[in-house]
Design a protein around this motif. Structure first.
Motif, PDB file in Angstrom:
ATOM      1  N   GLU A 171      30.098  36.740  50.503  1.00  0.00           N
ATOM      2  CA  GLU A 171      30.245  38.183  50.364  1.00  0.00           C
ATOM      3  C   GLU A 171      28.901  38.845  50.702  1.00  0.00           C
ATOM      4  N   PRO A 172      28.917  40.117  51.117  1.00  0.00           N
ATOM      5  CA  PRO A 172      27.641  40.776  51.456  1.00  0.00           C
ATOM      6  C   PRO A 172      26.597  40.682  50.357  1.00  0.00           C
ATOM      7  N   TRP A 173      27.016  40.817  49.089  1.00  0.00           N
ATOM      8  CA  TRP A 173      26.040  40.747  47.999  1.00  0.00           C
ATOM      9  C   TRP A 173      25.482  39.340  47.842  1.00  0.00           C
ATOM     10  N   GLN A 174      26.290  38.317  48.149  1.00  0.00           N
ATOM     11  CA  GLN A 174      25.785  36.949  48.107  1.00  0.00           C
ATOM     12  C   GLN A 174      24.799  36.698  49.237  1.00  0.00           C
ATOM     13  N   GLN A 175      25.115  37.216  50.427  1.00  0.00           N
ATOM     14  CA  GLN A 175      24.214  37.053  51.554  1.00  0.00           C
ATOM     15  C   GLN A 175      22.879  37.733  51.285  1.00  0.00           C
ATOM     16  N   GLU A 176      22.935  38.866  50.589  1.00  0.00           N
ATOM     17  CA  GLU A 176      21.700  39.564  50.209  1.00  0.00           C
ATOM     18  C   GLU A 176      20.822  38.664  49.342  1.00  0.00           C
ATOM     19  N   ILE A 177      21.444  37.945  48.407  1.00  0.00           N
ATOM     20  CA  ILE A 177      20.692  37.044  47.538  1.00  0.00           C
ATOM     21  C   ILE A 177      20.135  35.872  48.334  1.00  0.00           C
ATOM     22  N   VAL A 178      20.949  35.282  49.196  1.00  0.00           N
ATOM     23  CA  VAL A 178      20.498  34.141  49.997  1.00  0.00           C
ATOM     24  C   VAL A 178      19.359  34.551  50.926  1.00  0.00           C
ATOM     25  N   ASP A 179      19.453  35.744  51.500  1.00  0.00           N
ATOM     26  CA  ASP A 179      18.376  36.219  52.375  1.00  0.00           C
ATOM     27  C   ASP A 179      17.073  36.402  51.604  1.00  0.00           C
ATOM     28  N   ALA A 180      17.192  36.793  50.335  1.00  0.00           N
ATOM     29  CA  ALA A 180      15.994  36.998  49.509  1.00  0.00           C
ATOM     30  C   ALA A 180      15.463  35.695  48.926  1.00  0.00           C
ATOM     31  N   HIS A 181      16.347  34.703  48.742  1.00  0.00           N
ATOM     32  CA  HIS A 181      15.951  33.425  48.128  1.00  0.00           C
ATOM     33  C   HIS A 181      16.519  32.259  48.954  1.00  0.00           C
ATOM     34  N   PRO A 182      16.120  32.164  50.219  1.00  0.00           N
ATOM     35  CA  PRO A 182      16.709  31.129  51.079  1.00  0.00           C
ATOM     36  C   PRO A 182      16.353  29.707  50.660  1.00  0.00           C
ATOM     37  N   TRP A 183      15.125  29.516  50.163  1.00  0.00           N
ATOM     38  CA  TRP A 183      14.731  28.155  49.802  1.00  0.00           C
ATOM     39  C   TRP A 183      15.519  27.646  48.599  1.00  0.00           C
ATOM     40  N   GLU A 184      15.793  28.519  47.635  1.00  0.00           N
ATOM     41  CA  GLU A 184      16.593  28.096  46.476  1.00  0.00           C
ATOM     42  C   GLU A 184      18.000  27.704  46.916  1.00  0.00           C
ATOM     43  N   PHE A 185      18.546  28.444  47.883  1.00  0.00           N
ATOM     44  CA  PHE A 185      19.879  28.120  48.401  1.00  0.00           C
ATOM     45  C   PHE A 185      19.861  26.777  49.125  1.00  0.00           C
ATOM     46  N   VAL A 186      18.872  26.568  49.982  1.00  0.00           N
ATOM     47  CA  VAL A 186      18.753  25.301  50.696  1.00  0.00           C
ATOM     48  C   VAL A 186      18.543  24.155  49.708  1.00  0.00           C
ATOM     49  N   GLN A 187      17.726  24.389  48.688  1.00  0.00           N
ATOM     50  CA  GLN A 187      17.498  23.350  47.686  1.00  0.00           C
ATOM     51  C   GLN A 187      18.787  22.962  46.980  1.00  0.00           C
ATOM     52  N   GLY A 188      19.612  23.953  46.621  1.00  0.00           N
ATOM     53  CA  GLY A 188      20.881  23.646  45.985  1.00  0.00           C
ATOM     54  C   GLY A 188      21.796  22.828  46.879  1.00  0.00           C
ATOM     55  N   LEU A 189      21.834  23.161  48.172  1.00  0.00           N
ATOM     56  CA  LEU A 189      22.662  22.400  49.108  1.00  0.00           C
ATOM     57  C   LEU A 189      22.148  20.967  49.267  1.00  0.00           C
ATOM     58  N   ILE A 190      20.826  20.818  49.396  1.00  0.00           N
ATOM     59  CA  ILE A 190      20.258  19.476  49.543  1.00  0.00           C
ATOM     60  C   ILE A 190      20.458  18.666  48.271  1.00  0.00           C
ATOM     61  N   HIS A 191      20.282  19.291  47.109  1.00  0.00           N
ATOM     62  CA  HIS A 191      20.443  18.572  45.847  1.00  0.00           C
ATOM     63  C   HIS A 191      21.892  18.162  45.604  1.00  0.00           C
ATOM     64  N   SER A 192      22.838  18.827  46.259  1.00  0.00           N
ATOM     65  CA  SER A 192      24.235  18.444  46.085  1.00  0.00           C
ATOM     66  C   SER A 192      24.677  17.468  47.177  1.00  0.00           C
ATOM     67  N   ASP A 193      24.589  17.882  48.424  1.00  0.00           N
ATOM     68  CA  ASP A 193      25.111  17.069  49.525  1.00  0.00           C
ATOM     69  C   ASP A 193      24.040  16.615  50.503  1.00  0.00           C
ATOM     70  N   GLY A 194      22.793  16.564  50.051  1.00  0.00           N
ATOM     71  CA  GLY A 194      21.719  16.176  50.955  1.00  0.00           C
ATOM     72  C   GLY A 194      20.858  15.070  50.395  1.00  0.00           C
ATOM     73  N   CYS A 195      19.886  14.643  51.186  1.00  0.00           N
ATOM     74  CA  CYS A 195      18.957  13.609  50.743  1.00  0.00           C
ATOM     75  C   CYS A 195      17.734  13.610  51.653  1.00  0.00           C
ATOM     76  N   ARG A 196      16.674  13.019  51.163  1.00  0.00           N
ATOM     77  CA  ARG A 196      15.468  12.767  51.966  1.00  0.00           C
ATOM     78  C   ARG A 196      15.320  11.268  52.093  1.00  0.00           C
ATOM     79  N   VAL A 197      15.265  10.773  53.298  1.00  0.00           N
ATOM     80  CA  VAL A 197      15.217   9.338  53.528  1.00  0.00           C
ATOM     81  C   VAL A 197      14.035   9.006  54.434  1.00  0.00           C
ATOM     82  N   THR A 198      13.705   7.729  54.475  1.00  0.00           N
ATOM     83  CA  THR A 198      12.714   7.234  55.432  1.00  0.00           C
ATOM     84  C   THR A 198      13.460   6.592  56.588  1.00  0.00           C
ATOM     85  N   ASN A 199      13.317   7.185  57.758  1.00  0.00           N
ATOM     86  CA  ASN A 199      14.007   6.675  58.938  1.00  0.00           C
ATOM     87  C   ASN A 199      13.126   5.605  59.601  1.00  0.00           C
TER      88      ASN A 199
END
Length: 256
Positions: free
Chosen positions: A155-183
């Motif tokens: 929703e527009p209000w959600q996008q407003e929050i993500v635009d203001a706090h993009p790193w927190e959004f990315v962190q939530g996505l990585i912490h749920s369906d992401g990982c950091r690995v050694t390739n």
């Protein structure tokens, strides 16, 4: 306890000239409640109101916590109807990441401070759960079926929050369906095979829409990414360039 949408709808019907009796039969709301709403529409409660149910909707009190929990919800979360208009938000977190479990519970508690957050142990994981009538208001992506089987957009209000706090959004996505690995890989250099190791972030989600929300945010942050196929499907998003991994390490960091 009726939400503000129901109260305003009932009062609108009364203002159209409908009788209290007919409105009560249509909506199931008692005539006593309707008379009370005519005098005061806001509920007499000390509970923290839902910011989206106010006459003039507001953003959540902690947009940063919301952006993080939104990422967790889109990855490993679900909202389920319980009873009498109450829903529970559940985010499944692996036991291997106790710091993630604590961060998830903290974000839920910040957003609904009057509702108890509890953890249900399952084999190898915990379901961080909180009951509230207002989770569908806060996460309008809720709907029937699996998230990857339906359209997911902000929703527009959600996008407003993500635009203001993009790193927190990315962190939530990585912490749920992401990982950091050694390739690890090998390469021929002047006739000699040499072994190389380098860090890499992966995000894996079946939903094209959710992956799009992730990559759109990475683009705005200047993070280079590529698609990696899994069984011929582009489910994986890879961040492997040194500068981009360094940015992710500074703002996201591995799960713990």
């Amino acid at each position: 306890m009726y939400d503000m949408r129901t109260r305003r709808r009932v009062l609108a019907l009364i203002e159209e000239g409908r009788s209290l009796n007919s409105v009560s039969k249509e909506t199931g709301v008692s005539r006593a409640a309707m008379r009370a709403w005519q005098a005061r529409v806001e509920p007499l409660s000390r509970a923290t109101p839902c910011p989206r149910c106010l006459i003039e909707p507001e953003l959540p009190s902690s947009p940063a916590a919301y952006a993080y929990l939104l990422g967790l919800y889109l990855g490993d979360g679900c909202i389920t109807h319980h009873c009498r208009g109450v829903y529970f938000l559940r985010v499944t977190c692996a036991d291997a990441w106790p710091g993630l479990i604590d961060a998830c519970a903290e974000a839920m508690q910040i957003l609904r401070p009057d509702n108890r957050v509890f953890r249900v142990q399952r084999q190898g994981c915990q379901n961080v759960t909180c009951y509230s009538k207002h989770w569908p208001c806060l996460f309008p992506q809720h709907g029937p079926g699996k998230k990857h089987a339906r359209e997911i957009s902000l929703e527009p209000w959600q996008q407003e929050i993500v635009d203001a706090h993009p790193w927190e959004f990315v962190q939530g996505l990585i912490h749920s369906d992401g990982c950091r690995v050694t390739n690890r890989t090998t390469r021929m250099v002047q006739g000699e095979r040499k072994r190389y190791e380098y860090p890499r972030y992966f995000f894996t989600n079946v939903s094209d829409d959710i992956r799009g929300l992730y990559t759109d945010t990475l683009d705005k942050l200047g993070i280079a990414w590529t698609h990696c196929t899994r069984h011929g499907n582009p489910y994986n998003i890879s961040v492997a360039r040194k500068a981009s991994v360094a940015l992710m390490d500074a703002h996201v960091a591995p799960k713990h």
